[in-house]
Design a protein around this motif. Structure first.
Motif, PDB file in Angstrom:
ATOM      1  N   THR A  97       8.110   4.055  -0.859  1.00 39.46           N
ATOM      2  CA  THR A  97       7.169   2.936  -1.020  1.00 39.46           C
ATOM      3  C   THR A  97       6.025   3.071  -0.022  1.00 39.46           C
ATOM      4  O   THR A  97       4.847   3.016  -0.392  1.00 39.46           O
ATOM      5  CB  THR A  97       7.916   1.596  -0.808  1.00 39.46           C
ATOM      6  OG1 THR A  97       8.889   1.475  -1.830  1.00 39.46           O
ATOM      7  CG2 THR A  97       6.966   0.414  -0.839  1.00 39.46           C
ATOM      8  N   GLN A  98       6.377   3.306   1.237  1.00 40.79           N
ATOM      9  CA  GLN A  98       5.287   3.390   2.225  1.00 40.79           C
ATOM     10  C   GLN A  98       4.579   4.734   2.192  1.00 40.79           C
ATOM     11  O   GLN A  98       3.381   4.817   2.403  1.00 40.79           O
ATOM     12  CB  GLN A  98       5.781   2.984   3.613  1.00 40.79           C
ATOM     13  CG  GLN A  98       6.351   4.010   4.509  1.00 40.79           C
ATOM     14  CD  GLN A  98       6.781   3.367   5.840  1.00 40.79           C
ATOM     15  OE1 GLN A  98       7.436   2.321   5.874  1.00 40.79           O
ATOM     16  NE2 GLN A  98       6.426   3.998   6.932  1.00 40.79           N
TER      17      GLN A  98
ATOM     18  N   PRO B 291       4.765  -1.249   4.107  1.00 45.85           N
ATOM     19  CA  PRO B 291       5.490  -0.383   5.048  1.00 45.85           C
ATOM     20  C   PRO B 291       6.956  -0.785   5.229  1.00 45.85           C
ATOM     21  O   PRO B 291       7.416  -1.075   6.325  1.00 45.85           O
ATOM     22  CB  PRO B 291       4.692  -0.563   6.345  1.00 45.85           C
ATOM     23  CG  PRO B 291       4.120  -1.931   6.253  1.00 45.85           C
ATOM     24  CD  PRO B 291       3.853  -2.183   4.783  1.00 45.85           C
TER      25      PRO B 291
ATOM     26  N   THR C 158       9.335   1.342   7.771  1.00 45.41           N
ATOM     27  CA  THR C 158       9.080   1.081   9.191  1.00 45.41           C
ATOM     28  C   THR C 158       9.555  -0.318   9.585  1.00 45.41           C
ATOM     29  O   THR C 158      10.133  -0.488  10.662  1.00 45.41           O
ATOM     30  CB  THR C 158       7.585   1.286   9.494  1.00 45.41           C
ATOM     31  OG1 THR C 158       7.263   2.642   9.160  1.00 45.41           O
ATOM     32  CG2 THR C 158       7.251   1.043  10.944  1.00 45.41           C
TER      33      THR C 158
END
Ligand code: HEM
Length: 128
Positions: free
Chosen positions: A54-55, A61, A64
Motif C-alpha cells: 500500500t505504501q 503509509p 510505517t
C-alpha cells in the motif's frame, strides 16, 4: 496544483492491493524454492505485505504506522535469499499481476520497482 495520482489509486486502491496479495502468496507457498522460508500460517505475512505494498505504491503509509521503518533488507537477513529465490519471487509476482489484471504503464512502473526491490533483498550467493 492538484496532487499527482499515485500508482495505488491508478490500479484501484485497497481492493486491488488485497487481490494482488491474495494472488501472490498461494504461488509463493507452492514454489519449491520459496515454500521452505515461509510459515505455514501465511495470513500474518499477507497482512504485512498488504500494509507494505500500500505504501510502496503511494497509498497511505500503513506499514510505517503499524511496524515502523520498513528496513526491508535488514528484515530479510534471517532468510537465505539467493538470486534464484529472488527470481522465483518475481515469477510469482508476475503471475499474480497477470491474475488480477494490472496492465499498461502502471504495470510497467510497478514491475520495474519490484525487480529492483527483489534484487536488493539478495543476501546469499547461489549454493554450489
Ligand atoms: C517478509 C521472503 C522479497 C516484502 C518476508 C519473509 C520472508 C520473505 C521469508 C518473512 C515471513 C515471516 O514473517 O515469517 C522473501 C524472498 C524475497 C522477498 C525470498 C525474494 C527476493 C521481497 C520484496 C518485498 C518484500 C521484493 C517488497 C516489495 C516483505 C515484507 C515482509 C516480508 C513487507 C514483512 C516484513 C515484516 O514486517 O516483518 N519475505 N521476500 N519481500 N517481505 Fe519478503
Amino acid at each position: 496544483m492538484s496532487e499527482p495520482i499515485s500508482l495505488y489509486d491508478k490500479i484501484g486502491g485497497a481492493e486491488k492491493v488485497r487481490q494482488l496479495v491474495e494472488a501472490f502468496y498461494p504461488r509463493v507457498q507452492a514454489h519449491p524454492l520459496l515454500k521452505p522460508l515461509f510459515p505455514e500460517d501465511i495470513e500474518p505475512v499477507m497482512e504485512k505485505q498488504y500494509l507494505f505494498l500500500t505504501q510502496f505504491l503511494g497509498g497511505p503509509p500503513l506499514y510505517t504506522e503499524k511496524r515502523g521503518h520498513p528496513m526491508l533488507r535488514a528484515r530479510h537477513l534471517p532468510f537465505p535469499i539467493t538470486p534464484a529465490r529472488a527470481n522465483a519471487w518475481l515469477q510469482c509476482m508476475e503471475q499474480a499481476l497477470n491474475e488480477v489484471g494490472i496492465t499498461g504503464p502502471e504495470r510497467d512502473a510497478i514491475w520495474g520497482r519490484l525487480v529492483i526491490a527483489a534484487h536488493h533483498m539478495v543476501n546469499q550467493p547461489e549454493p554450489f
